[in-house]
Design a protein around this motif. Structure first.
Motif, short mmCIF file in Angstrom:
data_model
loop_
_atom_site.label_atom_id
_atom_site.label_comp_id
_atom_site.label_asym_id
_atom_site.label_seq_id
_atom_site.Cartn_x
_atom_site.Cartn_y
_atom_site.Cartn_z
N ALA A 107 0.55 -1.48 0.18
CA ALA A 107 0.10 0.03 -0.29
C ALA A 107 0.57 1.68 -0.14
O ALA A 107 2.21 1.46 0.80
N ALA A 108 0.27 2.38 -0.71
CA ALA A 108 1.08 3.67 -0.36
C ALA A 108 0.44 4.57 0.67
O ALA A 108 -0.87 4.75 -0.52
N VAL A 109 0.85 5.76 0.14
CA VAL A 109 -0.12 7.13 0.97
C VAL A 109 0.98 8.40 0.78
O VAL A 109 2.18 8.36 1.48
N VAL A 110 0.05 8.84 0.20
CA VAL A 110 0.59 9.88 0.31
C VAL A 110 0.01 11.40 0.49
O VAL A 110 -1.24 11.52 0.17
N VAL A 111 0.12 12.79 0.96
CA VAL A 111 -0.01 13.72 1.62
C VAL A 111 0.62 15.36 0.67
O VAL A 111 2.04 14.82 0.84
N ARG A 112 -0.17 15.95 0.59
CA ARG A 112 1.06 17.37 0.44
C ARG A 112 0.19 18.11 0.14
O ARG A 112 -1.15 18.29 0.26
N ALA A 113 0.59 19.57 0.51
CA ALA A 113 0.00 20.46 0.87
C ALA A 113 0.45 21.33 -0.03
O ALA A 113 0.91 22.53 -0.73
N SER A 114 -0.51 21.12 -1.28
CA SER A 114 -0.76 21.96 -2.31
C SER A 114 -2.19 21.41 -2.86
O SER A 114 -2.21 20.23 -2.72
N THR A 115 -2.11 22.05 -4.56
CA THR A 115 -2.85 21.63 -5.02
C THR A 115 -2.90 20.72 -6.48
O THR A 115 -3.22 20.51 -7.35
N ARG A 116 -1.59 20.39 -6.03
CA ARG A 116 -0.77 19.81 -7.41
C ARG A 116 -0.78 18.06 -6.55
O ARG A 116 -0.88 17.90 -5.94
N SER A 117 -1.47 17.33 -8.02
CA SER A 117 -1.60 15.66 -7.91
C SER A 117 -0.08 15.05 -7.48
O SER A 117 -0.04 15.09 -7.24
N VAL A 118 -1.28 13.77 -6.26
CA VAL A 118 0.42 12.80 -5.67
C VAL A 118 0.02 11.88 -6.17
O VAL A 118 0.80 10.91 -6.31
N ASP A 119 -1.34 11.63 -7.23
CA ASP A 119 -1.55 10.59 -7.92
C ASP A 119 -0.33 9.52 -8.46
O ASP A 119 -0.16 8.64 -8.19
N PRO A 120 0.57 10.59 -8.77
CA PRO A 120 1.18 9.88 -9.82
C PRO A 120 2.91 9.44 -8.92
O PRO A 120 3.37 8.38 -9.06
N VAL A 121 2.59 10.38 -7.78
CA VAL A 121 3.97 9.58 -7.28
C VAL A 121 3.30 7.94 -6.06
O VAL A 121 3.91 7.12 -5.66
N GLY A 122 1.78 8.11 -5.98
CA GLY A 122 1.35 6.90 -5.12
C GLY A 122 1.45 5.97 -5.93
O GLY A 122 1.50 4.82 -5.92
N MET A 123 0.97 6.02 -6.90
CA MET A 123 0.54 4.84 -8.11
C MET A 123 1.97 4.42 -8.58
O MET A 123 2.75 2.77 -8.73
N GLU A 124 3.12 5.46 -8.54
CA GLU A 124 4.63 4.74 -8.93
C GLU A 124 5.01 3.55 -7.84
O GLU A 124 5.40 2.85 -8.13
N LEU A 125 5.02 4.35 -6.75
CA LEU A 125 5.49 3.76 -5.17
C LEU A 125 4.14 2.08 -5.12
O LEU A 125 5.35 1.24 -5.12
N LEU A 126 3.56 1.66 -5.67
CA LEU A 126 3.09 1.16 -5.97
C LEU A 126 2.88 0.18 -7.21
O LEU A 126 3.53 -1.57 -7.26
N ALA A 127 3.29 0.61 -8.04
CA ALA A 127 3.59 -0.39 -9.55
C ALA A 127 5.41 -0.61 -9.42
O ALA A 127 5.83 -1.45 -10.41
#
Length: 315
Positions: free
Chosen positions: A294-314
Motif C-alpha cells: 500500500a502507499a499513502v501520500v499527502v501534500r500541502a498543495s493543489t498539485r496531484s499526488v496520484d502519480p507518486v502513489g501509483m509509482e510507489l505501488l507499481a
C-alpha cells in the motif's frame, strides 16, 4: 525500504512543500515526510468517501441498512426526487445526482475559493438537505458525485442514530486506534495540531470544514493514522472491507468501482485506490492487494499526488 530511500524516491516529485509518504508491505510501514509534524493532522479530502464506503458496507453487514433502502427512509427527503435514490446507487456513484447540489450563490462561492482560497463547503446538514430538495436527479449512470456521498454518509449515520462524526469515531477510528481522526464542522473545531494547506502557488488556503461535507471530504488525519487505515484495509481488519471489491464498470477504460473505491489496472497490477483534493491539500491511498503493498501520500498543495502513489505501488 528505509525512510531515507523513500525520501530519495519521492522527494524530487513532491518538491519543497509540506508532504508525507508512507509505504506499507508485509515487513511493516515506512514513513517519510518534509515539514509535516508527526502529530500534525491534515485534510484527506475525498478519501473521506472511502471511509464512508466502508462504514456503509459495515452497516449493511450489521443489518442496520439495506442496499435498496431509499434516502427518504433515513433522511427527511420524502418531498423531493433525491429521496427516491437508493443507498446502493449512491455508494457506486450511479444515482443520477449531480456532482454538487443546487446552492444559492454557487458562482460566488467558486470565485471566492479560487480568488481568496475560501472554503466553499461550510454548510450544516440542514442546509445540505435544503439544497438537496432543490436539486434535480438525472438518469442513473456512472458519474462521480460529492453530493451523493455526503448524503450516503449522513443516511447511514441517521440509521444508527448518531452524527456522522461520531459514526467515524465509534465504528472505525476507535476500533483501529486512529486517535487523530476527526470531522470538524467549523474552523473552531480544528485541533491545535491542524496543519494548514496551501495553493499551487504556495499561498495559505482556508481549511475545509463543514458538517454537510464530512462524509465526502471532511475527515482529518495524521500521516501515520492514514497509513494505519491503509494497513487495516490491506490486512482485511477494517470493518466493511467488502466495499473495496469492484462490482461494476466505472468511468474510464478498464476502471471498476465497488462501494466508493476504484480499481484500475496499472502496469499489469490491479490497484484499488481513492484520492482526495481540497483547497490546500492533495492525498492518495492505494492498495495492491495481491502483492500486499500500500502507499499513502499527502501534500500541502493543489498539485496531484496520484502519480507518486501509483509509482510507489507499481515498482
Amino acid at each position: 525500504m528505509t525512510s531515507a530511500l523513500l525520501t530519495s524516491r519521492v522527494g524530487a516529485s513532491l518538491g519543497e512543500t509540506t508532504w508525507g509518504v508512507a509505504s506499507i508491505d508485509r515487513d511493516g510501514t515506512d514513513v517519510a515526510s518534509r515539514l509535516l509534524p508527526a502529530d500534525g493532522d491534515v485534510e484527506i479530502g475525498s478519501i473521506s468517501k472511502g471511509v464512508t464506503a466502508v462504514l456503509y458496507r459495515d452497516a449493511v453487514n450489521r443489518g442496520e441498512v439495506r442496499p435498496g433502502d431509499l434516502l427518504r427512509d433515513h433522511l427527511p427527503l420524502s418531498d423531493c426526487a433525491a429521496g427516491a435514490v437508493t443507498l446502493e446507487s449512491l455508494a457506486g456513484h450511479r444515482s443520477g445526482l449531480p456532482r454538487l447540489p443546487v446552492m444559492p450563490g454557487m458562482l460566488g462561492r467558486t470565485w471566492r475559493m479560487w480568488r481568496h482560497q475560501e472554503n466553499p463547503y461550510g454548510d450544516t446538514l440542514d442546509e445540505l438537505l435544503e439544497q438537496t430538495r432543490e436539486t434535480s436527479v438525472g438518469r442513473p449512470k456512472p458519474a462521480y458525485s460529492n453530493l451523493g456521498f455526503e448524503l450516503l454518509g449522513h443516511a447511514v449515520a441517521a440509521a444508527v442514530a448518531m452524527p456522522y462524526a461520531e459514526l467515524v469515531r465509534e465504528r472505525l477510528a476507535a476500533p483501529l486506534g486512529l486517535d487523530s481522526w476527526y470531522v470538524p464542522a467549523t474552523p473552531a473545531d480544528l485541533s491545535d495540531s491542524a496543519v494548514a494547506g496551501a495553493t499551487r502557488s504556495g499561498r495559505p488556503a482556508q481549511a475545509w470544514t463543514g458538517e454537510g461535507l464530512g462524509p465526502a471530504g471532511g475527515i482529518r488525519s495524521t500521516l501515520t493514522d492514514l497509513a494505519s487505515f491503509a494497513a487495516a484495509l490491506l490486512e482485511g481488519r477494517a470493518p466493511g472491507i467488502e466495499a473495496l471489491e469492484p462490482r461494476a464498470p466505472f468511468v474510464g477504460s478498464g476502471v471498476r468501482i465497488g462501494d466508493g473505491w476504484i480499481t484500475s489496472s496499472v502496469r499489469g497490477r490491479e490497484i484499488t485506490w481513492h484520492n482526495g483534493g481540497t483547497g490546500g491539500w492533495r492525498s492518495f491511498v492505494g492498495l495492491d492487494r495481491s502483492a500486499h503493498r500500500a502507499a499513502v501520500v499527502v501534500r500541502a498543495s493543489t498539485r496531484s499526488v496520484d502519480p507518486v502513489g501509483m509509482e510507489l505501488l507499481a515498482t
